[in-house]
Design a protein around this motif. Structure first.
Motif, PDB file in Angstrom:
ATOM      1  N   SER A  30       0.834  -1.207   0.000  1.00 43.06           N
ATOM      2  CA  SER A  30       0.000   0.000   0.000  1.00 43.06           C
ATOM      3  C   SER A  30       0.870   1.259   0.000  1.00 43.06           C
ATOM      4  O   SER A  30       0.563   2.245  -0.669  1.00 43.06           O
ATOM      5  N   GLU A  31       1.986   1.221   0.746  1.00 45.24           N
ATOM      6  CA  GLU A  31       2.884   2.388   0.786  1.00 45.24           C
ATOM      7  C   GLU A  31       3.625   2.540  -0.533  1.00 45.24           C
ATOM      8  O   GLU A  31       3.862   3.653  -1.013  1.00 45.24           O
ATOM      9  N   LEU A  68       2.556   1.582  -3.479  1.00 43.27           N
ATOM     10  CA  LEU A  68       1.611   2.078  -4.491  1.00 43.27           C
ATOM     11  C   LEU A  68       1.361   3.573  -4.304  1.00 43.27           C
ATOM     12  O   LEU A  68       1.251   4.328  -5.266  1.00 43.27           O
ATOM     13  N   ARG A  69       1.295   3.985  -3.034  1.00 40.98           N
ATOM     14  CA  ARG A  69       1.085   5.402  -2.781  1.00 40.98           C
ATOM     15  C   ARG A  69       2.295   6.218  -3.252  1.00 40.98           C
ATOM     16  O   ARG A  69       2.168   7.262  -3.901  1.00 40.98           O
TER      17      ARG A  69
END
Ligand code: CO8
Length: 267
Positions: free
Chosen positions: A230-231, A233-234
């Protein structure tokens, strides 16, 4: 050509730096004086606006046969610990510009680890990778246990680190350690080994794009190895957003719409 003693530095293509490890009598064994020069040359290239990408190579017989065993032999624990021996041998992984390793012959121990610190590895069919540290009573110390495991998974990494078995270009390609095996036919009119020629061509291709975008691409891919998904992708999305602040994004997309070649200015 350069004034260094253990390496050669040249610019065989526009915007591409070629750094060649050059201790032929010791199969390019990696020593502290060599790394002092290598780190200096890499920093100069990374800070040179006229360089967009780098190729790191050795000789036909050896990319590097490991850390210099004769230099390490008499070192003590207090010496290696207090000076944090090897810490400054990893400077190449902090470069912002892409680095391609062109490996021919031996890439053993620290030689394999140095290649793994690069962004892309191309190998000649003669390449021989391995982690023989266990045969010397030690273990890899330049990231081998971590970077190899990330690429090949636990079982294979354990096998390679605990047996010291040497593996060739074909296995390395199959496992994803190298991105391509380059055949050995000499390229007419080119003085370099075929694997170096191919690495220079790839480096030139990368150099034809905007430096800000290639730097962001490298940063984002590297984040995949460090961050939770998630990090990662962010971060990727934020870097993507940030490139809309560059002239190169305006130019690249305008050139597409106008059916012409883009003229990137690295701004
Ligand atoms: N260190 C010092 N000298 C070396 C090294 C080395 N790693 N490798 C080769 N040499 C020297 C030899 O001593 C020899 O010198 P001399 O002519 O003075 O005797 C010369 O290079 C030529 O070598 P060989 O005669 O042995 O050549 P061969 O073709 O017979 O064999 C081999 C080639 C198989 C590569 C053999 O040289 C060999 O096994 N070398 C050692 C390989 C090794 O164990 N490497 C791992 C070292 S430990 C390590 O790398 C720790 C990692 C630390 C992290 C680094 C982060 C970047």
């Amino acid at each position: 050509k350069s004034a260094f003693e253990h390496i050669l530095v040249s610019r065989p293509r526009p915007s591409v730096a070629l750094v060649t490890l050059n201790r032929p009598k010791a199969l390019n064994a990696l020593s502290s004086p060599l790394f002092k020069e290598l780190n200096h040359a890499l920093e100069l290239a990374d800070n040179d606006k006229d360089i967009s990408s780098l190729v790191l190579t050795g000789s036909e017989k050896a990319f590097a046969a490991g850390a210099d065993i004769k230099e390490m032999q008499s070192k003590t624990f207090s010496e290696v610990y207090s000076t944090d021996f090897l810490a400054n041998w990893a400077a190449i992984k902090s470069l912002r510009k892409p680095v391609i390793a062109a490996v021919s012959g031996y890439a053993l121990g620290g030689g394999a680890e140095l290649a793994l610190m690069c962004d892309i590895i191309l190998a000649s069919p003669t390449a021989k990778f391995g982690f023989p540290e266990i045969t010397l009573g030690v273990i890899p110390g330049g990231g081998g246990t971590q970077r190899l495991t990330n690429i090949v998974g636990k079982s294979k990494a354990m096998e390679l680190v605990l047996t010291g078995r040497v593996f060739g270009a074909e296995e390395a390609e199959r496992w994803g350690v190298v991105s391509k095996v380059v055949q050995t036919e000499k390229v007419p009119g080119d003085e370099h080994l075929p694997v170096v020629h191919e690495a220079l061509e790839m480096a030139s291709k990368i150099a034809s794009f905007g430096q800000l975008a290639t730097q962001a691409g490298k940063e984002a891919v590297n984040a995949a190895l460090d961050l939770p998904l998630s990090e990662g992708l962010r971060l990727e999305r934020r870097l993507f957003h940030s490139l809309f602040a560059t002239n190169d994004q305006k130019e690249g997309m305008a050139a597409f719409a106008e059916k012409r070649k883009p003229n990137f200015t690295h701004s």
